[in-house]
Design an enzyme around this catalytic site. Structure first.
Site, short mmCIF file in Angstrom:
data_model
loop_
_atom_site.label_atom_id
_atom_site.label_comp_id
_atom_site.label_asym_id
_atom_site.label_seq_id
_atom_site.Cartn_x
_atom_site.Cartn_y
_atom_site.Cartn_z
CE1 TYR A 137 -3.35 2.48 0.45
CE2 TYR A 137 -3.00 2.31 2.82
CZ TYR A 137 -3.93 3.61 1.77
OH TYR A 137 -4.51 4.31 2.16
CE LYS A 165 -5.82 1.67 -0.05
NZ LYS A 165 -6.24 1.29 1.09
#
Length: 309
Positions: A137, A165
């Site tokens: 992420y 992400k």
């Protein structure tokens, strides 16, 4: 391992509801997980940034993961297990795996700002030890450090690192990562609702979404249309959701989305300090946005009794 999760579609970043004593409201949490599953989402992501993981103890963190897993029947649960301490992230990841999580979402280390080689070592340490598909992420606005494309591509070669992400706001960088990992079993997911459609256009596979908590059906319709190549329909829904995308980020996430959850009757707006309730100056606008979306959805449903948008 090769990921047995299809990281395609919509994965709401769930809120963590609290009662008046700031304890986790597990009944509301599980009801919400079931609501989202029934709406057709492709997976759930508890205890990430939207789930206020920074204010949960490790035991609470694991109990939230367990509660969401218990609540749903047929969607994968991807547990947020990141930390700026590699040992702590590893422990959380191991405990989430033991609890039955299907995958992990790992924010890059925040505050201490490791160099790119430190990021590689951090993520590989966890991927080597925990045999679950993991999503890296990147959210520089929270961490102070950007995961560079070269680093993301290097991490994509690890069999347990299954996705990225993207919440950097840099569409060029997102597109480069999607381009350079085409030959890998690797998903690029939007972490910014306003950029979900553009992310899919440059090779992304879906979104880990805040707006998906409030309008899961519409978010799924937009992403599904884009993945099917129907960009006219996807663009129309993107514009319909645009005011919501903006309204959910007028203050720090998850302050606005928890207010929206309360307005819609999905859960309380209570936050754990130091986060606070949404400022009154924004609440009226958010109520208007939600009312407009509800009215439009009702009109569409009345005009299309078969359920086609």
């Amino acid at each position: 391992m090769t990921s047995d999760i299809d990281f395609t579609g919509v994965f709401p970043a769930m809120c963590t509801p609290f009662d008046e004593d700031e304890r986790i409201d597990f009944e509301t949490l599980q009801t919400d997980a079931q609501r989202l599953e029934s709406a057709g989402v492709d997976g759930l992501v508890p205890v990430g940034s939207t789930g206020e993981s920074a204010t949960l103890t490790h035991d609470e963190h694991v109990r939230v993961v367990e509660a969401v897993i218990e609540a749903v029947d047929d969607v994968p649960v991807i547990a947020g297990t990141g930390s700026n301490n590699t040992r702590e992230a590893l422990e959380l990841s191991e405990r989430a795996a033991e609890a039955g999580a299907d995958g992990l979402l790992l924010i890059s280390p925040y505050y201490n700002k490791p160099e790119q080689r430190g990021l590689v070592d951090h993520f590989r340490t966890i991927a080597d030890a925990v045999d679950l598909p993991q999503i890296v992420y990147n959210v520089p606005s929270r961490t102070g450090q950007n995961i560079q494309p070269d680093t993301a591509v290097e991490l994509a070669s690890h069999e347990n690192i299954a996705g990225y992400k993207a919440a950097s706001g840099d569409l060029g960088q997102i597109g480069e990562i999607a381009e350079r990992t085409t030959d890998e079993d690797f998903a690029v997911l939007s972490g910014d609702d306003a950029l979900t459609l553009p992310t899919i256009a440059v090779g992304g596979t879906g979104t880990i979404s805040v707006a998906g908590n409030i309008e899961p059906e519409l978010t799924c319709a937009m992403v599904g249309a884009a993945l099917d190549g129907d960009y006219a329909r996807a663009q129309s829904i993107h514009h319909e959701l645009g005011p919501l995308f903006r309204g959910l980020f007028v203050e720090t996430n998850p302050i606005p989305v928890k207010e929206a959850m309360e307005i819609r009757g999905y859960g309380p707006a209570r936050m754990r300090p130091p986060l606070t309730r949404l400022s009154e100056e924004y609440r009226e606008d958010l109520e208007a946005v939600l009312a407009d979306l509800e009215r439009e959805s009702t009109e569409v449903a009345d005009a299309n009794p078969e359920g086609d948008r």
